[in-house]
Design a protein around this motif. Sequence first.
Motif, short mmCIF file in Angstrom:
data_model
loop_
_atom_site.label_atom_id
_atom_site.label_comp_id
_atom_site.label_asym_id
_atom_site.label_seq_id
_atom_site.Cartn_x
_atom_site.Cartn_y
_atom_site.Cartn_z
N ILE A 117 0.86 -1.19 0.00
CA ILE A 117 0.00 0.00 0.00
C ILE A 117 0.89 1.24 0.00
O ILE A 117 1.87 1.31 0.75
N PHE A 170 1.07 5.71 -0.10
CA PHE A 170 0.38 6.96 0.18
C PHE A 170 1.28 8.12 -0.26
O PHE A 170 2.50 8.03 -0.16
N LEU A 180 -2.66 6.88 7.96
CA LEU A 180 -3.60 6.44 6.93
C LEU A 180 -3.59 4.91 6.80
O LEU A 180 -4.64 4.29 6.57
N LEU A 181 -2.40 4.30 6.94
CA LEU A 181 -2.30 2.85 6.88
C LEU A 181 -3.06 2.21 8.05
O LEU A 181 -3.78 1.21 7.86
N HIS A 192 -6.64 2.36 7.28
CA HIS A 192 -6.93 1.37 6.24
C HIS A 192 -7.06 -0.03 6.87
O HIS A 192 -7.99 -0.78 6.57
N ASP A 193 -6.10 -0.37 7.74
CA ASP A 193 -6.11 -1.70 8.37
C ASP A 193 -7.31 -1.85 9.31
O ASP A 193 -7.91 -2.94 9.38
N ALA A 198 -10.22 -0.36 8.99
CA ALA A 198 -11.40 -0.54 8.14
C ALA A 198 -11.44 -1.95 7.56
O ALA A 198 -12.51 -2.57 7.48
N ALA A 199 -10.26 -2.46 7.17
CA ALA A 199 -10.20 -3.82 6.63
C ALA A 199 -10.58 -4.85 7.68
O ALA A 199 -11.26 -5.84 7.39
#
Length: 504
Positions: A201, A203, A213-214, A217-218, A220-221
């Motif tokens: 990933i 950015f 942001l990572l 992202h994690d 949300a995943a």
Amino acid sequence: MASLTLRNVGVVAHIPLFQNLNLVIGEGDRLGLVAANGAGKTTLLKCLAGLAEPTGGDIVRSRGLRVALVEQDVPANLLDLAFHDVLHRALPADEREGHEWRVDMVLDEFETPADLRNLPMRALSGGWQRLALIARAWITQPDLLLLDEPTNHLDLEKLFKLEAWINAAGYTAPIVVASHDRDFLDACTTRTLFLRPEESISFAHPYRRARELLDAHDAAAQTQREKTLREVKRLRQSASALRNVGINSGSDAAQIKSAQIKRRADALEQNARAVHKERPGEIRLANRGTHARVLVALENVTVQTPDGRKLFAVPKLDVAQGDRIAVLGRNGAGKSQLVRLLHEAMNRPEGLPGIRVTPSLALGYVDQDMQQLPERSTAHDFILSRFRLGDQRSRAVLAEAGFSIERQGLPIAKLSPGQKARLGLLALRLTEPNFYLMDEPTNHVDIPGREQLESEILDAEATCIVVSHDRSFVKTIGTRFLLIDKGRVREIDGPETFYESVVG
């Protein structure tokens, strides 16, 4: 415009290091490459440089693209060449004559002292060797510069010099930097690629903002994964109920519908991939505890070089339980000599003159070169003999720290610097000390390892004296700060003033 494009690039080495990587590196890019030790950063850099081939996918280079890779170690054929000659020989053969000025210009650009320019590479410090390799690559005027762990062995002065040079570099050719130094990445990069086995990933931000942001992202995943698994459970319950109805009523339609629902549940479960985690399950630091209020006391102690030259004196210093003292100072000020003196005092029952150590002190020691590790021993034999955990438990704790069975049987001398650092920190954890004496403990340690060590020191309410060039590490764990400067040692409020003086 010179550019390099990756299309579905992947590398498999027993297991996938990375796969389906799509990326364009072009003019003005400053890309930070972030991953745990052994996760493929060096491999990817070699693929970008054309020194290795990916297992899958394509790397497309613009016509005539010149790529320079600065690796972590000095090539053996350069060790006996003078600093000046290393740069001169990097020039194309037909440009060497009459172009000495280019060598001098780059040496000046890196602020190389005159007395170092004609020394052989093997006589230079590790920091100057790193800068020499970067200068050697830079003088070829590459269209793409690749830097593999450029901050290793750099003291703060050279680290700031490198940061300033990257930010002031007078051209727009892209630079890709693989590094574990979070402050360095923030200072020198504008994009970040997190290299992962499943899904890498990227950015368009420096490390810390990209990391936020990572994490989002994690998170949300993980939320989506949990939602999917709940749906899988519901579908399977429905499929089971329909199957029972079909069996009891003899309805083929109900059983066909049940099979369809089950197939959907299986497909959903297969696509619900686990969220990436960095090296879970390691042994964590523990604190043996002590009732002593002051663990170490120094009074009128002189710190000297090995040949007896005075570096500085410590009039009085008490290290109380819970103190986390960061020792600061320029290279050569005597930080490591202080650590060695304290280490010697703590290993002698009678101590040393002027250094009093509480009898209940249990020492955990880390040397910056991991010299406390027996190089001829294997990792397994070292853990087995030092901590007497038994064969199976020794293998288990090594596996939890990231050592495969094959690596456990290798001589420690053959382990990579990152693996040695991991082994040294594992030994530190298993010692269960109540006092930590650490000289550059984060050398060769990846970002997950550094963050874990920071959190463990805080969670264990550890007492420690530490020397480190990792600014994030110092700011995170330090409660007291000692500055060694001009032959004197004094306590300061925080490290920022010292850092500013080094930059200035």
